[in-house]
Design a protein around this motif. Structure first.
Motif, PDB file in Angstrom:
ATOM      1  N   PHE A  80     -48.915  -1.640 -13.027  1.00 27.80           N
ATOM      2  CA  PHE A  80     -47.306  -1.692 -13.730  1.00 27.80           C
ATOM      3  C   PHE A  80     -46.767  -1.597 -14.726  1.00 27.80           C
ATOM      4  CE2 PHE A  80     -49.257  -4.894 -11.700  1.00 27.80           C
ATOM      5  CZ  PHE A  80     -48.660  -5.848 -12.344  1.00 27.80           C
ATOM      6  N   GLU A  81     -47.722  -2.401 -16.321  1.00 26.97           N
ATOM      7  CA  GLU A  81     -47.433  -2.602 -17.333  1.00 26.97           C
ATOM      8  C   GLU A  81     -47.633  -0.812 -17.990  1.00 26.97           C
ATOM      9  OE1 GLU A  81     -50.986  -5.290 -18.423  1.00 26.97           O
ATOM     10  OE2 GLU A  81     -50.573  -6.436 -16.476  1.00 26.97           O
ATOM     11  N   ASN A  82     -46.872  -0.956 -19.178  1.00 24.81           N
ATOM     12  CA  ASN A  82     -46.622  -0.408 -20.027  1.00 24.81           C
ATOM     13  C   ASN A  82     -47.721  -0.296 -20.805  1.00 24.81           C
ATOM     14  OD1 ASN A  82     -45.593   1.035 -22.241  1.00 24.81           O
ATOM     15  ND2 ASN A  82     -43.460   0.304 -22.293  1.00 24.81           N
ATOM     16  N   PRO A  83     -48.035   0.880 -20.899  1.00 28.27           N
ATOM     17  CA  PRO A  83     -49.523   0.665 -21.926  1.00 28.27           C
ATOM     18  C   PRO A  83     -48.980   0.820 -23.363  1.00 28.27           C
ATOM     19  CG  PRO A  83     -50.032   2.957 -20.589  1.00 28.27           C
ATOM     20  CD  PRO A  83     -48.409   1.215 -20.225  1.00 28.27           C
ATOM     21  N   GLY A  84     -47.945   0.998 -23.355  1.00 26.89           N
ATOM     22  CA  GLY A  84     -47.427   1.601 -24.973  1.00 26.89           C
ATOM     23  C   GLY A  84     -47.470   0.178 -25.860  1.00 26.89           C
ATOM     24  N   THR A  85     -47.058  -1.002 -25.033  1.00 23.81           N
ATOM     25  CA  THR A  85     -47.070  -2.848 -24.834  1.00 23.81           C
ATOM     26  C   THR A  85     -48.084  -3.489 -26.015  1.00 23.81           C
ATOM     27  OG1 THR A  85     -47.255  -3.803 -23.487  1.00 23.81           O
ATOM     28  CG2 THR A  85     -45.010  -2.777 -24.731  1.00 23.81           C
ATOM     29  N   TYR A  86     -49.212  -2.440 -25.531  1.00 25.93           N
ATOM     30  CA  TYR A  86     -50.916  -3.187 -25.535  1.00 25.93           C
ATOM     31  C   TYR A  86     -51.643  -2.222 -26.909  1.00 25.93           C
ATOM     32  CZ  TYR A  86     -55.514  -3.682 -26.088  1.00 25.93           C
ATOM     33  OH  TYR A  86     -56.871  -4.217 -26.215  1.00 25.93           O
ATOM     34  N   LEU A  87     -50.526  -1.300 -26.737  1.00 29.16           N
ATOM     35  CA  LEU A  87     -51.181  -0.458 -27.999  1.00 29.16           C
ATOM     36  C   LEU A  87     -50.400  -0.708 -29.335  1.00 29.16           C
ATOM     37  CD1 LEU A  87     -51.306   2.979 -26.968  1.00 29.16           C
ATOM     38  CD2 LEU A  87     -53.239   1.897 -27.760  1.00 29.16           C
ATOM     39  N   ALA A  99     -32.906   4.645  -7.714  1.00 26.29           N
ATOM     40  CA  ALA A  99     -33.080   5.193  -9.490  1.00 26.29           C
ATOM     41  C   ALA A  99     -33.804   4.571 -10.706  1.00 26.29           C
ATOM     42  CB  ALA A  99     -31.820   5.747  -9.097  1.00 26.29           C
ATOM     43  N   SER A 100     -33.346   3.396 -11.022  1.00 28.36           N
ATOM     44  CA  SER A 100     -34.113   2.437 -11.332  1.00 28.36           C
ATOM     45  C   SER A 100     -35.100   2.246 -11.526  1.00 28.36           C
ATOM     46  CB  SER A 100     -32.879   1.323 -12.041  1.00 28.36           C
ATOM     47  OG  SER A 100     -33.011   0.368 -10.981  1.00 28.36           O
ATOM     48  N   MET A 101     -36.121   1.602 -10.255  1.00 27.77           N
ATOM     49  CA  MET A 101     -36.903   2.066 -10.301  1.00 27.77           C
ATOM     50  C   MET A 101     -37.638   3.756 -10.395  1.00 27.77           C
ATOM     51  SD  MET A 101     -38.589  -0.766  -7.233  1.00 27.77           S
ATOM     52  CE  MET A 101     -37.940   0.360  -5.696  1.00 27.77           C
ATOM     53  N   LEU A 102     -37.117   4.215  -9.782  1.00 19.76           N
ATOM     54  CA  LEU A 102     -37.751   5.513 -10.090  1.00 19.76           C
ATOM     55  C   LEU A 102     -38.029   6.469 -11.540  1.00 19.76           C
ATOM     56  CD1 LEU A 102     -36.773   7.455  -6.826  1.00 19.76           C
ATOM     57  CD2 LEU A 102     -39.040   6.777  -7.263  1.00 19.76           C
ATOM     58  N   SER A 103     -37.341   5.627 -12.284  1.00 20.00           N
ATOM     59  CA  SER A 103     -36.914   5.603 -13.725  1.00 20.00           C
ATOM     60  C   SER A 103     -38.121   5.022 -14.072  1.00 20.00           C
ATOM     61  CB  SER A 103     -35.936   5.661 -13.897  1.00 20.00           C
ATOM     62  OG  SER A 103     -35.865   5.672 -15.663  1.00 20.00           O
ATOM     63  N   ALA A 104     -38.218   3.983 -13.920  1.00 26.51           N
ATOM     64  CA  ALA A 104     -39.020   3.129 -14.626  1.00 26.51           C
ATOM     65  C   ALA A 104     -40.335   3.624 -14.365  1.00 26.51           C
ATOM     66  CB  ALA A 104     -39.480   1.692 -13.731  1.00 26.51           C
ATOM     67  N   VAL A 105     -41.161   4.285 -12.852  1.00 25.64           N
ATOM     68  CA  VAL A 105     -42.306   4.303 -12.775  1.00 25.64           C
ATOM     69  C   VAL A 105     -42.409   5.613 -13.132  1.00 25.64           C
ATOM     70  CG1 VAL A 105     -43.733   5.836 -11.329  1.00 25.64           C
ATOM     71  CG2 VAL A 105     -42.296   3.501 -10.586  1.00 25.64           C
ATOM     72  N   TRP A 106     -41.268   6.987 -13.779  1.00 31.22           N
ATOM     73  CA  TRP A 106     -41.876   7.684 -14.543  1.00 31.22           C
ATOM     74  C   TRP A 106     -42.444   7.290 -15.505  1.00 31.22           C
ATOM     75  CZ3 TRP A 106     -43.026  12.822 -15.129  1.00 31.22           C
ATOM     76  CH2 TRP A 106     -42.817  13.232 -16.109  1.00 31.22           C
ATOM     77  N   HIS A 107     -41.214   6.518 -16.489  1.00 31.01           N
ATOM     78  CA  HIS A 107     -41.699   5.706 -18.173  1.00 31.01           C
ATOM     79  C   HIS A 107     -42.974   5.805 -18.151  1.00 31.01           C
ATOM     80  CE1 HIS A 107     -37.306   6.724 -19.810  1.00 31.01           C
ATOM     81  NE2 HIS A 107     -36.698   6.727 -18.728  1.00 31.01           N
ATOM     82  N   LEU A 108     -43.383   5.045 -16.996  1.00 28.78           N
ATOM     83  CA  LEU A 108     -44.796   4.742 -17.412  1.00 28.78           C
ATOM     84  C   LEU A 108     -45.721   5.438 -17.427  1.00 28.78           C
ATOM     85  CD1 LEU A 108     -44.902   1.316 -15.369  1.00 28.78           C
ATOM     86  CD2 LEU A 108     -45.348   1.621 -17.115  1.00 28.78           C
ATOM     87  N   TYR A 109     -45.506   6.479 -16.259  1.00 27.92           N
ATOM     88  CA  TYR A 109     -46.564   7.515 -15.823  1.00 27.92           C
ATOM     89  C   TYR A 109     -46.019   8.775 -16.961  1.00 27.92           C
ATOM     90  CZ  TYR A 109     -47.958  12.240 -14.805  1.00 27.92           C
ATOM     91  OH  TYR A 109     -48.413  13.338 -15.050  1.00 27.92           O
ATOM     92  N   ARG A 110     -44.924   8.476 -17.724  1.00 26.33           N
ATOM     93  CA  ARG A 110     -45.446   9.715 -18.972  1.00 26.33           C
ATOM     94  C   ARG A 110     -45.590   8.778 -19.952  1.00 26.33           C
ATOM     95  NH1 ARG A 110     -39.473  10.206 -21.272  1.00 26.33           N
ATOM     96  NH2 ARG A 110     -40.229   8.113 -21.985  1.00 26.33           N
ATOM     97  N   ASN A 111     -45.520   7.494 -20.435  1.00 27.51           N
ATOM     98  CA  ASN A 111     -46.581   6.553 -21.333  1.00 27.51           C
ATOM     99  C   ASN A 111     -48.244   6.780 -21.302  1.00 27.51           C
ATOM    100  OD1 ASN A 111     -44.114   5.675 -22.361  1.00 27.51           O
ATOM    101  ND2 ASN A 111     -43.905   3.950 -21.847  1.00 27.51           N
ATOM    102  N   ARG A 112     -48.408   6.673 -20.218  1.00 22.87           N
ATOM    103  CA  ARG A 112     -50.113   6.241 -19.102  1.00 22.87           C
ATOM    104  C   ARG A 112     -50.426   8.138 -20.292  1.00 22.87           C
ATOM    105  NH1 ARG A 112     -52.528   2.460 -17.708  1.00 22.87           N
ATOM    106  NH2 ARG A 112     -51.078   0.467 -16.921  1.00 22.87           N
ATOM    107  N   ARG A 113     -49.457   9.393 -20.025  1.00 21.81           N
ATOM    108  CA  ARG A 113     -49.912  10.300 -20.061  1.00 21.81           C
ATOM    109  C   ARG A 113     -49.878  10.229 -21.561  1.00 21.81           C
ATOM    110  NH1 ARG A 113     -45.407  14.205 -18.222  1.00 21.81           N
ATOM    111  NH2 ARG A 113     -45.187  13.883 -20.275  1.00 21.81           N
ATOM    112  N   GLN A 114     -48.855  10.311 -22.681  1.00 21.58           N
ATOM    113  CA  GLN A 114     -49.657  10.720 -23.776  1.00 21.58           C
ATOM    114  C   GLN A 114     -50.239  10.060 -24.518  1.00 21.58           C
ATOM    115  OE1 GLN A 114     -47.478  12.468 -25.865  1.00 21.58           O
ATOM    116  NE2 GLN A 114     -46.032  13.694 -23.902  1.00 21.58           N
TER     117      GLN A 114
END
Length: 98
Positions: free
Chosen positions: A73-80, A27-42
């Protein structure tokens, strides 16, 4: 003492752990994948802004492109965040970086 065998580098344990523990890990892995997808979409939605609006946030179009083409697998928000802070730091030191 139980000997545990890892299924992969994800930290999921094949033996020695309860099903609830494994379900929590999944569940925590799926949650992390969802957050990465959502960040990329935003971040993709930031392309709708004009260059002046992006610059107000301390960003450029190149920053958006770099963030979206980073490893999946990297959070693009940290780059921005890093790009914006670096640009602000240069601005306050008097270095023009348009």
């Amino acid at each position: 003492m139980h000997r545990t065998e890892h299924v992969s580098g994800c930290g999921l344990v094949a033996r020695g752990q309860s099903p609830a523990f494994r379900a929590t890990g999944i569940a925590s892995m799926l949650s992390a994948v969802w957050h990465l997808y959502r960040n990329r979409r935003q971040i993709a939605r930031l392309h709708d802004l004009d260059d002046r609006q992006l610059l107000d946030m301390g960003l450029k179009r190149e920053d958006l492109h770099e963030a979206l083409t980073s490893a999946s697998f990297e959070n693009p928000g940290t780059y921005l965040t890093r790009a914006s802070r670096n640009r602000a730091s240069l601005f306050y030191r008097g270095v023009r970086h348009d």
